[in-house]
Write a protein that holds these residues in place. Structure first.
Motif, PDB file in Angstrom:
ATOM      1  N   ASN A  31     -91.868 -22.652  28.762  1.00  0.00           N
ATOM      2  CA  ASN A  31     -92.036 -21.830  29.737  1.00  0.00           C
ATOM      3  C   ASN A  31     -92.428 -20.379  28.882  1.00  0.00           C
ATOM      4  O   ASN A  31     -92.085 -20.014  27.818  1.00  0.00           O
ATOM      5  N   GLN A  33     -91.557 -17.628  29.244  1.00  0.00           N
ATOM      6  CA  GLN A  33     -90.400 -16.512  28.736  1.00  0.00           C
ATOM      7  C   GLN A  33     -89.589 -17.120  27.625  1.00  0.00           C
ATOM      8  O   GLN A  33     -88.693 -16.348  27.235  1.00  0.00           O
ATOM      9  N   LYS A  48     -85.539 -20.354  29.074  1.00  0.00           N
ATOM     10  CA  LYS A  48     -85.552 -21.009  30.519  1.00  0.00           C
ATOM     11  C   LYS A  48     -83.997 -21.881  30.689  1.00  0.00           C
ATOM     12  O   LYS A  48     -83.701 -21.795  31.913  1.00  0.00           O
ATOM     13  N   GLU A  51     -81.437 -19.742  31.801  1.00  0.00           N
ATOM     14  CA  GLU A  51     -81.524 -19.450  33.305  1.00  0.00           C
ATOM     15  C   GLU A  51     -81.079 -20.423  34.153  1.00  0.00           C
ATOM     16  O   GLU A  51     -80.451 -20.321  35.138  1.00  0.00           O
ATOM     17  N   SER A  55     -77.694 -21.139  37.615  1.00  0.00           N
ATOM     18  CA  SER A  55     -78.251 -21.325  38.846  1.00  0.00           C
ATOM     19  C   SER A  55     -78.174 -22.654  39.681  1.00  0.00           C
ATOM     20  O   SER A  55     -78.780 -23.508  39.029  1.00  0.00           O
ATOM     21  N   LEU A 138     -92.218 -22.340  43.472  1.00  0.00           N
ATOM     22  CA  LEU A 138     -92.662 -22.308  42.060  1.00  0.00           C
ATOM     23  C   LEU A 138     -92.079 -21.073  41.430  1.00  0.00           C
ATOM     24  O   LEU A 138     -92.344 -19.769  42.182  1.00  0.00           O
ATOM     25  N   SER A 139     -91.710 -20.859  40.191  1.00  0.00           N
ATOM     26  CA  SER A 139     -91.427 -19.741  39.625  1.00  0.00           C
ATOM     27  C   SER A 139     -92.344 -19.431  38.538  1.00  0.00           C
ATOM     28  O   SER A 139     -92.452 -18.488  37.887  1.00  0.00           O
ATOM     29  N   SER A 141     -96.639 -18.875  37.692  1.00  0.00           N
ATOM     30  CA  SER A 141     -97.412 -18.482  38.225  1.00  0.00           C
ATOM     31  C   SER A 141     -98.739 -19.516  37.984  1.00  0.00           C
ATOM     32  O   SER A 141     -98.744 -19.956  36.929  1.00  0.00           O
ATOM     33  N   GLN A 330     -84.400 -29.705  42.456  1.00  0.00           N
ATOM     34  CA  GLN A 330     -84.308 -28.686  41.408  1.00  0.00           C
ATOM     35  C   GLN A 330     -84.395 -29.154  40.125  1.00  0.00           C
ATOM     36  O   GLN A 330     -85.067 -28.491  39.235  1.00  0.00           O
ATOM     37  N   ASP A 334     -87.457 -27.937  37.626  1.00  0.00           N
ATOM     38  CA  ASP A 334     -87.221 -27.259  36.813  1.00  0.00           C
ATOM     39  C   ASP A 334     -87.713 -27.868  35.187  1.00  0.00           C
ATOM     40  O   ASP A 334     -88.232 -27.364  34.377  1.00  0.00           O
ATOM     41  N   GLU A 337     -91.533 -27.425  35.394  1.00  0.00           N
ATOM     42  CA  GLU A 337     -92.052 -25.948  34.912  1.00  0.00           C
ATOM     43  C   GLU A 337     -91.728 -25.790  33.446  1.00  0.00           C
ATOM     44  O   GLU A 337     -92.674 -25.234  32.893  1.00  0.00           O
TER      45      GLU A 337
END
Length: 428
Positions: A31, A33, A48, A51, A55, A138-139, A141, A330, A334, A337
């Motif tokens: 990811n 990030q 990631k 995160e 959640s 989607l998170s 882009s 989910q 996850d 991604e």
């Protein structure tokens, strides 16, 4: 006939083609990030993962794929890394006949949460409700990926998966015969003429002559095979496409072995009997086994045209099971991604398996092996194979027509007119 190189090549003989399948699928990414780690793929992606810990509930999902034996260990390692870094559990399964299994299991409600294959199943599977649109969930882009990869994962406005690698054909040259890759077809012909001597078992070029391998030239002058958005959807017999086929017939075929099929063509270069080859990344393990010193470059440009080969984009599909809004969905999202943006794993697979990344920021990175950089440049030249179900009826008639033209049994225009009639009849 659905064109995908795994289904096609596993039936081919000669030059260790089955072993060559290790070369191309399995790009994995971190990811954007994530914090990069110097210690390799197994330690990447922690931000990631953090995160995801905070959640939603933990989920369990099934991931299906069809890989060669040499690809499986890295895939299992990636799944284990994801499971270790998150609260989710991804159960991976290597399926021997993925198409048969997915088409029977998914409609019965027994399919995977996600599965991996090239993008050309997309249109058929979406129309049959085997895969679903998750664009709103989607998170990541889509700008994260190359333009060609982004195009390939969408059908009728739906985003049906995320991409992780690409493949296409490129120019491969024997570095003991050729100092540097020719940049134009004229330069390429000079090399081919120097070495072509069939009576001595030498040829100027090794290149299977079918619709996939010839697509770069068929589409070099504005031609196309199929485009569902055009008024004339079928383009195999329009003037521009016929011009491209004729170009290949006039400029390449005279320097090739007299059998158009994969095995004899691939053998010529792999045995050191040709200076140039047009082939894909799956071919490299064969060359390594044979001890051939090679380089890889994008395809040379013809005068007045631009080589535009078909590309295949390997992706993780959003299976019908992901239609539900639950912990399993989910977990799969996850994972997808994380996997498709994991730079550490991507670079490792490029170095160990010849995988071609489609993550924009490293698609042409200097960190990629030279051969992978060459294929990456060729991917940038190309366009994704059409994913529309109608395309399935195009491949075999085109192959048959090209075989007739190769053998001198029909001129290109006549052969393609007959092929077009066959395709339209099959559509009806």
């Amino acid at each position: 006939m659905t064109m995908d190189r795994r289904s096609v090549l596993k039936h081919l003989g000669g030059v260790g083609v089955i072993g060559a399948l290790a070369g191309c699928v399995g790009v994995q990414k971190q990811n954007e990030q994530s914090t990069q780690s110097d210690s390799g793929a197994t330690e990447g992606g922690n931000s990631k993962a953090t995160e995801m810990e905070s959640s939603g509930p933990a989920g369990t999902a099934k991931a299906w794929y069809q890989l060669s034996d040499t690809e499986v260990p890295l895939r299992e390692e990636a799944l284990q890394t994801f499971n270790d870094q998150t609260k989710h559990t991804l159960d991976g399964s290597d399926i021997s006949n993925l198409k048969k299994k997915t088409t029977s299991a998914i409609p019965a409600g027994q399919g995977p949460t996600t599965f991996e294959w090239a993008h050309d199943w997309g249109g058929d599977y979406y129309q049959r409700n085997f895969v679903v649109d998750k664009s709103d969930a989607l998170s990541v882009s889509l700008d994260t990926f190359t333009d060609g990869a982004t195009e390939a994962i969408q059908f009728d406005g739906a985003t049906i998966g995320l991409p992780h690698s690409a493949e296409t054909v490129a120019l491969i040259y024997n570095t003991e015969m050729v100092d540097s890759a020719p940049e134009t077809v004229s330069e390429m012909k000079s090399v081919m003429e120097e070495y072509h001597d069939p009576e001595s078992g030498m040829y100027g070029l090794s290149c299977p002559f079918d619709g996939y391998f010839v697509s770069a030239w068929a589409q070099a002058f504005g031609g196309y095979y199929f485009d569902h958005e055009k008024e004339t959807q079928l383009g195999i017999n329009i003037d521009a496409t016929v011009k491209g086929f004729q170009f290949a017939l006039d400029n390449l075929v005279p320097y090739m072995p007299n059998d158009p099929t994969y095995g004899p063509q691939a053998a010529a270069f792999a045995e050191g009997n040709a200076p140039l080859a047009i082939n894909g990344p799956w071919y490299l393990s064969t060359l390594n086994e044979k001890g051939i010193d090679y380089g890889v470059s994008k395809l040379p440009a013809p005068e007045g045209g631009k080589p535009t080969p078909y590309t295949g984009i390997t992706m993780w599909y959003f299976s019908k099971a992901m239609e539900a809004d639950n912990a399993s969905t989910q977990a799969a999202l996850d994972f997808i991604e994380w996997y498709t943006t994991n730079e550490d794993i991507l670079l490792r697979n490029a170095k160990e398996q010849g995988a071609v990344p489609v993550l924009e920021r490293i698609a042409t990175s200097d960190e990629l092996p030279d051969a992978v950089q060459g294929f990456s440049q060729a991917v940038q030249q190309g366009v994704p194979m059409p994913a529309h179900p109608k395309m399935n009826a195009v491949w075999t008639p085109v192959k048959d027509a090209l075989t007739k033209a190769f053998n001198g049994d029909a001129d290109v225009a006549t052969a393609m007119d007959e092929a077009a009639k066959t395709v339209r009849s099959n559509w009806e």
